[in-house]
Write a protein that holds these residues in place. Structure first.
Motif, PDB file in Angstrom:
ATOM      1  N   PRO A 158      -0.352  10.970  20.558  1.00 40.91           N
ATOM      2  CA  PRO A 158      -0.648  11.512  19.233  1.00 40.91           C
ATOM      3  C   PRO A 158      -1.633  10.612  18.469  1.00 40.91           C
ATOM      4  N   ALA A 195      -2.912   9.660  14.695  1.00 40.78           N
ATOM      5  CA  ALA A 195      -2.586   9.742  13.274  1.00 40.78           C
ATOM      6  C   ALA A 195      -3.796   9.318  12.454  1.00 40.78           C
ATOM      7  N   VAL A 242      -1.137  14.198  11.867  1.00 41.20           N
ATOM      8  CA  VAL A 242      -0.858  13.724  13.224  1.00 41.20           C
ATOM      9  C   VAL A 242      -1.260  14.835  14.187  1.00 41.20           C
ATOM     10  N   ASN A 270      -1.580  16.334  17.961  1.00 44.14           N
ATOM     11  CA  ASN A 270      -0.733  16.219  19.151  1.00 44.14           C
ATOM     12  C   ASN A 270      -1.191  17.138  20.273  1.00 44.14           C
ATOM     13  N   VAL A 284       7.567  11.464  17.643  1.00 47.87           N
ATOM     14  CA  VAL A 284       6.794  11.920  16.486  1.00 47.87           C
ATOM     15  C   VAL A 284       7.708  12.117  15.284  1.00 47.87           C
ATOM     16  N   ASN A 285       8.898  12.650  15.516  1.00 45.42           N
ATOM     17  CA  ASN A 285       9.874  12.803  14.441  1.00 45.42           C
ATOM     18  C   ASN A 285      10.206  11.448  13.812  1.00 45.42           C
ATOM     19  N   VAL A 311       7.335  10.251  11.622  1.00 44.79           N
ATOM     20  CA  VAL A 311       7.325  10.932  10.328  1.00 44.79           C
ATOM     21  C   VAL A 311       8.408  10.349   9.426  1.00 44.79           C
ATOM     22  N   VAL A 358       1.837  17.715  10.742  1.00 47.37           N
ATOM     23  CA  VAL A 358       1.848  17.502  12.191  1.00 47.37           C
ATOM     24  C   VAL A 358       1.296  18.774  12.838  1.00 47.37           C
ATOM     25  N   LEU A 374      10.599  17.960   8.940  1.00 47.69           N
ATOM     26  CA  LEU A 374       9.424  18.808   9.117  1.00 47.69           C
ATOM     27  C   LEU A 374       9.846  20.266   9.137  1.00 47.69           C
TER      28      LEU A 374
END
Length: 614
Positions: free
Chosen positions: A461, A463, A476, A478, A511-512, A515, A529, A551
Motif C-alpha cells: 500500500p 500512503a 492509502v 492499495n 491496513v486497518n 488507519v 482507503v 472505515l
C-alpha cells in the motif's frame, strides 16, 4: 488479467489422464466382458452413469451408438460430440459424450450415425490438481459411419424451471465426484447430467461481454439478480447465479462471425449445441446454432464534475500499463479520466508497470509510464497532473513477471497539494505521527509495512498526505493479492476453497491497523482507503478492513443493483473499493461503468470516484 489467446488454445487440451477404475459398475457383466456388453447394447448413458465419474472409467468399450451433434475441427482438442437417440428414463444419466481425436480433425459430419469404440477416460481440464470437474470422454477412438443426414435429438432447453436454485451439494470442502447426481436439486448436478448433450437457450440475455477469445456469457434465468444495466449480480458466496452459461461457437467464422456483444445485449432466438466443460469458465454451450445478436445500446457512463468545495478521489486499475502499451490505450484511459470521471483531484492508480514493461532487466522506475499517461491526459483536455510513487524492489510485487507493477497517485496541483516528506522508500514503513496537534505521516509518500510477510509477492500500500481547502487528507492506495489459486465456484470440491483470501485478510488487517494509528493520533483524521482489493464487499478481507468501524465501505451504501465494477465469467461483482473514516461524511460515491461490461475495454476494471465536501 486475460490469458493470451495462443496460451489459452494450448492449455485447452493436455494429454488426458485415465480416471481411476471404480469398484462398482452398472452391471458386473459389463466390466467382466466388455465385448459381450457391446453385443448386448452398451449405450452412452451406461458410460456416463449416475455420478460425475464413469463406472467404466479406464475400460475399453466397443460399438457405442450415437448421432454426431457437433464437430470441433480446430486446435489441439479436436473431436466430436455424439448423442444417443434412444435415451433411458433416468434424468441423472447423460445421453451425450465427447470423442477426443487430439490434433486430428475427425472425418465425421453433424447428422452422421456412428458406432464408436475406444477408452472411457475422465479428463480434468487444467489438470487434476486444478480442482475442476472432469469430462467423461472416449479416447483412442475408432468409429464407423452407418448413415448421414440424420435428424438430431431435440436440445434440452435451459430455463429457470430446469435449473435448481441450490447451486451445488455441500461436501464440506471434499469432492462431490462420487455423490449420486441430483439434477432436480442442484444446478451443478443438472449441468453434469447434460454433459455432452445438446442444450439450448432462448432469447438469452448477455451477462458477460464477448472476450478476445470469441466467447460470451448468457443467463438462462433472465430475472435472477439482474443489475440495473443487464448483468447478473454476484452478491453472496451461496448464490453464484446458477443460470450462467458460457457460449462459444463451432460454426466457422467465415460462415458466421462470432457476435460482438456487451452486457445487456441479447442472443435472440435459439442458441443450441453440445454442453461442454472447460477450465476457462466451466459449463460451455458449444453452439452449432447461434441466436441473432440484439444490441440493447449499452452506453458508457459519465459521472458529474465535483463542485468547487468538493474533493474528488478516484481509483482506477489501468491493467499492466507501461510505455510499451499502445498509445490508443493511453488515450482511452486519459479520455475516461477527463471525460467520464470529470478529472478527479486525486487518482489512486493500480497496475502501473515499470518503464520497460515485462522486460525483466532490473529496471523498476515508472517515470516514463506515468509521464506518458499524464501527457495523454493533458492532450485530452485534462489538468496537468503530477504524480507520486515509490519504486518496488525488483520482482517482489507480483503481477506480470518483470513488470514490477505498483500503485501510484496522480493529483491536480491546481486543486490539491501533496505534502512531500522524505524517508519513504521500498522497504521503510510509513508511520502515523502527531504533528501540529493533528495526525500526519512520517514519510509522504510512504509504504505501509512493506516488510510484513502479508505483502510477499504482492503490491504494498502507498500512503500519501494531501491538503484540500486547509484540510489534511490521507489517502492509502492499495492492490491486494489476486485470487490466483482459488478453486472455482464450479469446482468438484464444494464449497470451493478460497486459499488466496487468507493473504488478503492479513493485508486488510495491516491496513486497518494503520488507519487506527492515524485515528489514534487524531480521531477526526480524514482517511480514504482506495484501490483494487481483489475481493467482495461480503468477504472476510473486507470485514477485517472495516473491523472496529474505523472505515466505511462505500460500496455497501449503493443500491444493491449498482454494486459491481468488474465482470468475471458472467458475474457482475465488486473488486475495487473506496472506504472512508468516520469524519469523511457527506460523500457522493459512483462506480463509473466504462469497461467491464463492454467487449471493447481499455481495462478490465471500472473506475470509481468519491466526492467529499469537508
Amino acid at each position: 488479467m486475460p490469458t493470451p489467446p495462443s496460451a489459452r488454445r494450448a492449455a485447452l487440451r493436455r494429454p488426458a489422464a485415465l480416471g481411476s477404475l471404480l469398484a462398482t459398475a452398472l452391471a458386473a457383466g459389463l466390466l467382466a466382458a466388455p465385448e459381450a456388453a457391446s453385443a448386448e447394447g452398451l449405450r452412452i448413458h451406461d458410460i456416463q452413469g449416475t455420478t460425475r465419474i464413469s463406472p467404466l472409467a479406464g475400460r475399453q468399450v466397443a460399438d457405442v451408438p450415437g448421432v454426431v451433434t457437433g464437430v470441433r475441427a480446430f486446435g489441439s482438442a479436436r473431436g466430436f460430440w455424439m448423442q444417443d437417440t434412444h435415451p433411458d428414463r433416468n434424468e441423472a444419466t447423460s445421453e451425450g459424450i465427447f470423442v477426443f481425436t487430439g490434433s486430428t480433425s475427425p472425418a465425421v459430419a453433424v447428422g452422421d450415425a456412428v458406432t464408436v469404440s475406444g477408452t472411457v477416460t475422465e479428463y480434468y481440464p487444467g489438470g487434476e490438481a486444478a480442482g475442476l470437474q472432469s469430462v467423461t470422454e472416449l479416447t483412442k477412438a475408432t468409429w464407423r459411419v452407418a448413415s448421414s443426414g440424420n435428424a438430431l435429438p431435440a436440445p434440452v432447453r435451459l430455463s429457470p424451471s430446469q435449473i435448481p436454485d441450490r447451486y451445488a451439494p455441500d461436501a464440506h470442502g471434499g469432492s462431490i465426484e462420487k455423490l449420486a447426481l441430483r439434477p432436480g436439486t442442484y444446478a451443478l448436478d443438472r449441468y453434469e447430467s447434460l454433459e455432452g448433450m445438446r442444450v439450448s437457450v432462448q432469447n438469452a440475455p448477455v451477462v458477460g461481454a464477448t472476450s478476445p477469445h470469441n466467447e460470451l456469457w448468457v443467463t438462462a434465468e433472465p430475472r435472477r439478480n439482474r443489475t440495473g444495466r443487464g448483468g447478473a449480480l454476484y452478491g453472496a458466496y451461496r448464490d453464484p447465479n446458477a443460470g450462467r452459461v458460457k457460449v462459444t461457437s463451432l460454426i466457422p467464422f467465415a460462415q458466421r462471425p462470432f457476435p460482438v456483444a456487451n452486457v445487456g445485449d441479447e442472443l435472440s432466438g435459439t442458441t443450441a449445441g453440445p454442453l461442454d466443460y472447460d477450465n476457462f469458465g466451466g459449463y460451455t454451450l458449444q453452439a452449432t446454432e447461434l441466436g441473432k445478436l440484439t444490441d440493447r445500446g449499452l452506453k458508457r457512463e459519465t459521472t458529474r464534475k465535483q463542485r468547487g468545495d468538493e474533493l474528488a478521489v478516484a481509483t482506477y486499475n489501468v491493467e499492466n500499463l507501461s510505455p510499451k502499451t499502445s498509445q490508443a490505450k493511453f488515450d482511452r484511459l486519459a479520455s475516461a479520466l477527463v471525460t467520464n470521471l470529470a478529472s478527479p483531484d486525486i487518482v489512486a492508480l493500480e497496475e502501473v508497470q515499470d518503464d520497460n514493461g515485462v522486460t525483466d532487466n532490473g529496471v523498476v522506475d515508472a517515470g516514463q509510464t506515468l509521464k506518458k499517461l499524464t501527457d495523454a491526459i493533458k492532450a485530452a483536455g485534462g489538468p496537468a497532473y503530477e504524480w507520486r510513487q515509490i519504486n518496488p524492489v525488483n520482482d517482489q510485487d507480483g503481477g506480470q513477471p518483470g513488470g514490477n507493477i505498483r500503485t501510484a497517485f496522480l493529483f491536480n496541483p491546481a486543486r490539491v497539494s501533496f505534502t512531500d516528506k522524505p524517508g519513504g522508500d521500498s522497504t521503510t514503513a510509513v508511520k502515523a505521527v502527531r504533528e501540529g496537534g493533528k495526525a500526519a505521516l512520517s514519510a509522504s509518500p510512504g509504504r505501509v509495512e512493506p516488510g510484513d510477510a502479508a505483502w510477499a509477492n504482492s503490491r504494498k500500500p502507498l500512503a500519501g498526505q494531501f491538503t484540500f481547502r486547509g484540510q489534511r487528507v490521507f489517502v492509502v492506495a492499495n492492490h491486494f493479492n489476486s485470487k490466483g489459486g482459488d478453486q472455482g465456484v464450479d469446482s468438484r470440491f464444494q464449497p470451493p476453497a478460497r486459499s488466496s483470501e487468507v493473504q488478503r485478510t492479513q493485508q486488510a488487517k495491516i491496513v486497518n491497523a494503520f488507519v487506527k494509528q492515524l485515528l489514534a493520533a487524531d480521531r477526526n483524521a480524514n482517511v480514504i482507503v482506495a484501490g483494487d482489493l481483489n475481493d467482495y464487499q461480503f468477504s472476510p478481507a473486507l470485514k477485517a478492513l472495516t473491523a472496529g468501524k474505523v472505515l466505511t465501505d462505500q460500496v455497501a451504501r449503493l443500491p444493491r443493483a449498482q454494486r459491481y465494477g468488474y465482470v468475471y465469467q458472467g458475474n457482475s461483482q465488486v473488486l475495487d473499493h473506496i472506504l472512508t473514516s468516520s469524519h469523511v461524511r457527506r460523500v457522493d460515491y459512483d462506480i463509473v461503468h466504462v469497461n467491464a461490461e463492454f467487449a471493447d475495454q481499455a481495462s478490465d476494471h471500472d473506475p470509481q470516484v468519491l466526492r467529499w465536501k469537508p
